[in-house]
Design a protein around this motif. Structure first.
Motif, mmCIF file in Angstrom:
data_model
loop_
_atom_site.group_PDB
_atom_site.id
_atom_site.type_symbol
_atom_site.label_atom_id
_atom_site.label_comp_id
_atom_site.label_asym_id
_atom_site.label_seq_id
_atom_site.Cartn_x
_atom_site.Cartn_y
_atom_site.Cartn_z
ATOM 1 N N ILE A 1 -12.081 42.626 24.912
ATOM 2 C CA ILE A 1 -11.478 43.742 24.179
ATOM 3 C C ILE A 1 -12.219 43.827 22.842
ATOM 4 O O ILE A 1 -12.120 42.918 22.018
ATOM 5 N N TYR B 1 -11.503 38.645 22.241
ATOM 6 C CA TYR B 1 -11.096 39.805 21.437
ATOM 7 C C TYR B 1 -11.999 39.886 20.217
ATOM 8 O O TYR B 1 -12.105 38.929 19.440
ATOM 9 N N VAL C 1 -9.439 48.757 23.016
ATOM 10 C CA VAL C 1 -8.217 48.220 22.434
ATOM 11 C C VAL C 1 -7.049 49.184 22.623
ATOM 12 O O VAL C 1 -5.886 48.762 22.709
ATOM 13 N N ASN D 1 -2.271 42.660 17.683
ATOM 14 C CA ASN D 1 -2.925 42.792 18.980
ATOM 15 C C ASN D 1 -3.094 41.445 19.676
ATOM 16 O O ASN D 1 -2.919 41.338 20.892
ATOM 17 N N GLU E 1 -12.897 45.848 19.466
ATOM 18 C CA GLU E 1 -12.563 46.906 18.505
ATOM 19 C C GLU E 1 -13.811 47.585 17.946
ATOM 20 O O GLU E 1 -13.798 48.778 17.642
#
Length: 375
Positions: free
Chosen positions: A7, A49, A32, A61, A9
């Motif tokens: 994931i 992440y 995201v 998150n 961002e």
């Protein structure tokens, strides 16, 4: 094949991460924005992440990730932050956090550290992987725990394999014991892990500390065997030590016998003994250990002179270690040599590196150390 979820961002790192791991993992990337809709999706073994927003948003998150996939190991990359201080006191619940520079080599090393236990957990459940990751997390903040974990765990697994025991089970029990010890008072923990404090008073205090966990574990049949092992780790083969009962010899759980032996080896080495001196001392204390285990352990470690080279992260460095190759880092924007091949680390040098390692690009990677095994 193990499952990995990325994931990102920043939308800049996911392609490189997929390329890095696609031969070992089935890698999936999601934006995201889709995170809240993924609860019904697959169950990844590991989630990477890449955070880019404000720390509170990243924390929100990451908490959602942990809630959605509670059995997954989580790695947080923060390419725009140099250290934990930049989070301004926000605690983010990732198993491992990598600050800038987020190099491929560092990320690969973190994933490789977990790969063996991940593979096992995919077959038998996530409990051991979670326990391992908690120890890894604790080790990031307590150097003496890191050093113990890095030295003892591979030796224990090798010993267990050689005598026909379940190596993964041994690892689980050792991780649990180390995690319990890590909650000791900081000064006492440091003195015990350094091998400096072997007093009867301290041994009793450790036993009483561990027993509080044992009482909790004994109440559940799923953890009763773990409790039984932890109860006897301080027990010597001749019946001395803790607990003060009549159990001795082969009545002591094999797992406890193995952990006791390898921990004693670690404490002696940390107290400044050479490998040869340590093996000699263990032989002199032979009545404390299972004879078969001691012989197998001697064969694994070796007590004759042999030069070896191994990679050690900055937190695992100790005075007296010999650097095997030049180490460079970035100082005031310039690449400079920080350590020279053949240099013997001093307490001052080790303290400086451990304090500032995250500020230097290359020194966030393992340092090659040359060791002489034996005398």
């Amino acid at each position: 094949m193990l499952q990995m979820l990325v994931i990102d961002e920043t939308k800049k790192f996911h392609n490189a991460i997929e390329t890095l791991f696609r031969e070992e993992f089935s890698v999936q990337s999601i934006p995201v924005e889709d995170l809240e809709e993924m609860g019904c999706g697959g169950k990844p073994n590991i989630v990477i992440y890449v955070g880019n927003g404000p720390a509170p948003e990243i924390r929100k998150n990451m908490a959602l990730i942990r809630l959605t996939w509670p059995g997954a190991l989580t790695i947080l990359l923060l390419p725009s932050l140099e250290n934990e201080a930049r989070l301004r006191g926000v605690s983010i619940p990732a198993h491992t956090t990598i600050f800038s520079p987020c190099s491929k080599k560092r990320l690969k090393q973190v994933v490789d550290d977990f790969k063996e236990v991940l593979g096992h957990s995919a077959r038998v459940g996530k409990g051991k992987a979670i326990l391992h990751s908690l120890v890894e997390f604790t080790s990031n903040y307590i150097p003496c725990v890191y050093i113990c974990h890095e030295r003892v765990r591979p030796l224990l697994m090798a010993l267990a394999t050689n005598v026909g025991c379940d190596a993964e089970r041994i690892q689980e029990f050792f991780n649990a014991y180390l995690l319990i010890l890590s909650s000791l008072d900081g000064e006492k923990l440091s003195s015990v892990m350094s091998g400096c404090d072997t007093s009867a008073e301290t041994q009793k205090a450790i036993f009483e500390h561990v027993e509080r966990a044992v009482l909790l574990l004994e109440g559940d049949e799923r953890t009763s065997d773990l409790a039984h092992c932890l109860h006897y780790i301080q027990k010597r083969y001749d019946g001395s030590g803790y607990p003060k009962d009549d159990v001795r010899g082969d009545q002591i759980p094999p797992t406890a016998r193995m952990i006791r032996l390898v921990l004693d080896y670690h404490y002696l080495v940390q107290n400044g003994k050479s490998i040869g001196e340590t093996i000699f001392i263990l032989k002199q204390r032979a009545k404390f250990y299972d004879k078969r285990l001691l012989e197998e352990f001697k064969a694994i470690v070796g007590d004759t002179g042999e030069i070896v080279q191994r990679a050690i992260y900055p937190l695992g460095l100790a005075p007296g270690m010999v650097v095997a190759e030049d180490v460079y880092g970035e100082v005031d924007g310039r690449r400079r040599k920080l350590l020279s091949s053949g240099e013997i680390l001093t307490p001052k040098t080790v303290a400086f590196i451990q304090k500032h390692c995250d500020e230097f690009l290359d020194i966030t990677e393992p340092i090659q150390i040359r060791e002489t095994i034996g005398e």
